[in-house]
Design a protein around this motif. Sequence first.
Motif, PDB file in Angstrom:
ATOM      1  N   ALA A   1       0.832  -1.205   0.000  1.00  0.00           N
ATOM      2  CA  ALA A   1       0.000   0.000   0.000  1.00  0.00           C
ATOM      3  C   ALA A   1       0.865   1.253   0.000  1.00  0.00           C
ATOM      4  CB  ALA A   1      -0.922  -0.017   1.211  1.00  0.00           C
ATOM      5  N   ARG A   2       1.940   1.221   0.758  1.00  0.00           N
ATOM      6  CA  ARG A   2       2.827   2.378   0.788  1.00  0.00           C
ATOM      7  C   ARG A   2       3.506   2.551  -0.574  1.00  0.00           C
ATOM      8  NH1 ARG A   2       5.396   4.139   6.031  1.00  0.00           N
ATOM      9  NH2 ARG A   2       4.885   2.007   6.644  1.00  0.00           N
ATOM     10  N   TYR A   3       3.905   1.430  -1.177  1.00  0.00           N
ATOM     11  CA  TYR A   3       4.495   1.499  -2.517  1.00  0.00           C
ATOM     12  C   TYR A   3       3.518   2.124  -3.507  1.00  0.00           C
ATOM     13  CZ  TYR A   3       5.495  -0.040  -7.239  1.00  0.00           C
ATOM     14  OH  TYR A   3       5.677  -0.068  -8.604  1.00  0.00           O
ATOM     15  N   GLU A   4       2.256   1.703  -3.475  1.00  0.00           N
ATOM     16  CA  GLU A   4       1.273   2.215  -4.425  1.00  0.00           C
ATOM     17  C   GLU A   4       1.077   3.714  -4.245  1.00  0.00           C
ATOM     18  OE1 GLU A   4       0.067   0.858  -6.921  1.00  0.00           O
ATOM     19  OE2 GLU A   4       0.293  -1.296  -6.625  1.00  0.00           O
ATOM     20  N   ALA A   5       1.060   4.184  -3.000  1.00  0.00           N
ATOM     21  CA  ALA A   5       0.922   5.620  -2.753  1.00  0.00           C
ATOM     22  C   ALA A   5       2.133   6.376  -3.285  1.00  0.00           C
ATOM     23  CB  ALA A   5       0.749   5.866  -1.257  1.00  0.00           C
ATOM     24  N   PHE A   6       3.298   5.787  -3.090  1.00  0.00           N
ATOM     25  CA  PHE A   6       4.528   6.410  -3.568  1.00  0.00           C
ATOM     26  C   PHE A   6       4.544   6.461  -5.096  1.00  0.00           C
ATOM     27  CE2 PHE A   6       8.833   7.596  -3.940  1.00  0.00           C
ATOM     28  CZ  PHE A   6       9.357   7.879  -2.686  1.00  0.00           C
ATOM     29  N   ARG A   7       4.156   5.345  -5.713  1.00  0.00           N
ATOM     30  CA  ARG A   7       4.148   5.288  -7.183  1.00  0.00           C
ATOM     31  C   ARG A   7       3.179   6.308  -7.771  1.00  0.00           C
ATOM     32  NH1 ARG A   7       1.212   2.757 -11.125  1.00  0.00           N
ATOM     33  NH2 ARG A   7      -0.156   1.867  -9.525  1.00  0.00           N
ATOM     34  N   GLN A   8       2.027   6.492  -7.127  1.00  0.00           N
ATOM     35  CA  GLN A   8       1.066   7.466  -7.630  1.00  0.00           C
ATOM     36  C   GLN A   8       1.611   8.876  -7.527  1.00  0.00           C
ATOM     37  OE1 GLN A   8      -2.083   6.510  -9.030  1.00  0.00           O
ATOM     38  NE2 GLN A   8      -1.658   8.573  -9.843  1.00  0.00           N
ATOM     39  N   LEU A   9       2.270   9.193  -6.403  1.00  0.00           N
ATOM     40  CA  LEU A   9       2.902  10.501  -6.263  1.00  0.00           C
ATOM     41  C   LEU A   9       3.923  10.710  -7.370  1.00  0.00           C
ATOM     42  CD1 LEU A   9       3.757  13.116  -4.784  1.00  0.00           C
ATOM     43  CD2 LEU A   9       5.225  11.691  -3.324  1.00  0.00           C
ATOM     44  N   HIS A  10       4.750   9.705  -7.613  1.00  0.00           N
ATOM     45  CA  HIS A  10       5.773   9.806  -8.661  1.00  0.00           C
ATOM     46  C   HIS A  10       5.143  10.007 -10.028  1.00  0.00           C
ATOM     47  CE1 HIS A  10       7.799   7.605 -11.964  1.00  0.00           C
ATOM     48  NE2 HIS A  10       8.875   8.250 -11.553  1.00  0.00           N
ATOM     49  N   ASP A  11       4.145   9.196 -10.365  1.00  0.00           N
ATOM     50  CA  ASP A  11       3.542   9.266 -11.696  1.00  0.00           C
ATOM     51  C   ASP A  11       2.899  10.632 -11.938  1.00  0.00           C
ATOM     52  OD1 ASP A  11       4.392   6.679 -12.000  1.00  0.00           O
ATOM     53  OD2 ASP A  11       2.385   5.777 -11.946  1.00  0.00           O
ATOM     54  N   ASP A  12       2.205  11.150 -10.936  1.00  0.00           N
ATOM     55  CA  ASP A  12       1.569  12.468 -11.080  1.00  0.00           C
ATOM     56  C   ASP A  12       2.623  13.562 -11.245  1.00  0.00           C
ATOM     57  OD1 ASP A  12      -0.859  11.209 -10.798  1.00  0.00           O
ATOM     58  OD2 ASP A  12      -1.150  11.809  -8.701  1.00  0.00           O
TER      59      ASP A  12
END
Length: 393
Positions: A207-218
Amino acid sequence: MTDPGRPALEQPTRRDYIKGAGLIAGSSLLAGCAGDAVSESTPTENRETPTATETESYTVTMEPVGDVTFQTVPERWLPYGGTYADMGVALGQADGITGIGGADRYYTYVYDELPGVSIDQETIDANPEVRTKEEFYELDSDVHLYDPQMLVNWFDWSQSDVDEIAENVAPFLGNLIFRRSDEWHDYRYYTLYQAFEKVAEVFQEQARYEAFRQLHDDYIADLQSQLPPAEERPNVLLTFEGTDEPESFSPYRLNDNGTSKKQWRDLGVTDALAGTDIENLSTTNRGEYDYETLLEVDPDVILVRGHERKSATEFRETVLQFMREHSVGSQLTAVQNGRVYRGGYLRQGPIHNLFLTERAAKQLYPDTFGDVTSDTELFDRQQLADIVTGDFE
């Protein structure tokens, strides 16, 4: 064989519940050859991996080791370099780090800009170059975030050494991803976020990875939406020279898809060495070239690695100033225009990458993103800190 100085274990320890790596390393190399490599656009794997609370065991698969099965989530972990150390910090695991394989290229000062995020520098300083079997035994970690083939090819380990530590201490899991030019690395590579996802599986922090990945992608999408047309972007020469008075340079090629060049690819620059026969710097290619050769290429922007503990201003007052006073170097377009900058970390993790991408955007497109010496922030530090510290939804 077992280390003779190591006491026999009478009680099961964490390592008894973390199995499956070292003894299969040799055979799994065949399964992970270069032909199995995936592209940047390959869908992320194992997205539905269950957490440790939902199952007794879980398996993480990563070349060159293959399958590593965990009965419990590792608490004590040992990374080789800044890439995997930063991944662990990003996943909220900073307290469990036991040392590092190469502290000299692990840059922790970026954490100072993130409220609540830190690493125990005393632990890093106490074990800054963990590369021998004795050190692995002594630290007694639960997982080693090392590419074991790097130990074999760089530090003269044998496969039996790798198997011994994996069996008697803890498994290896990692892949040398910062460049793609070493001849011995003939198995699958991973992008930064593919490797990051594997480490998230190890620590069951999906879950933390997914939040991080979304921040990066945006963040990357926002930067890319502001870039000038391709024909107006500068061509860039990435090089290495660690002295304040450089007389020769070692080249990096931006067409090498290693993670150390991720920010330059994301920002759409052109490699100034395109069309030349200059090869990428690696352990088997340590070529250097002088100012005369550099003048033949005459790039718009020059990025010099080896100065990551300097500020932008300190770099300009030392390296750039020397080049301005050099009889040949002063003729370079980038020098005349003041467009010589620090070249970024060789081994960057996901937190590092957000900061380095911000710096690169300012270096390459100052009219759009501000000067590299400015305090302009291009991503939300508090949002990043909240993800790292677990304060996210």
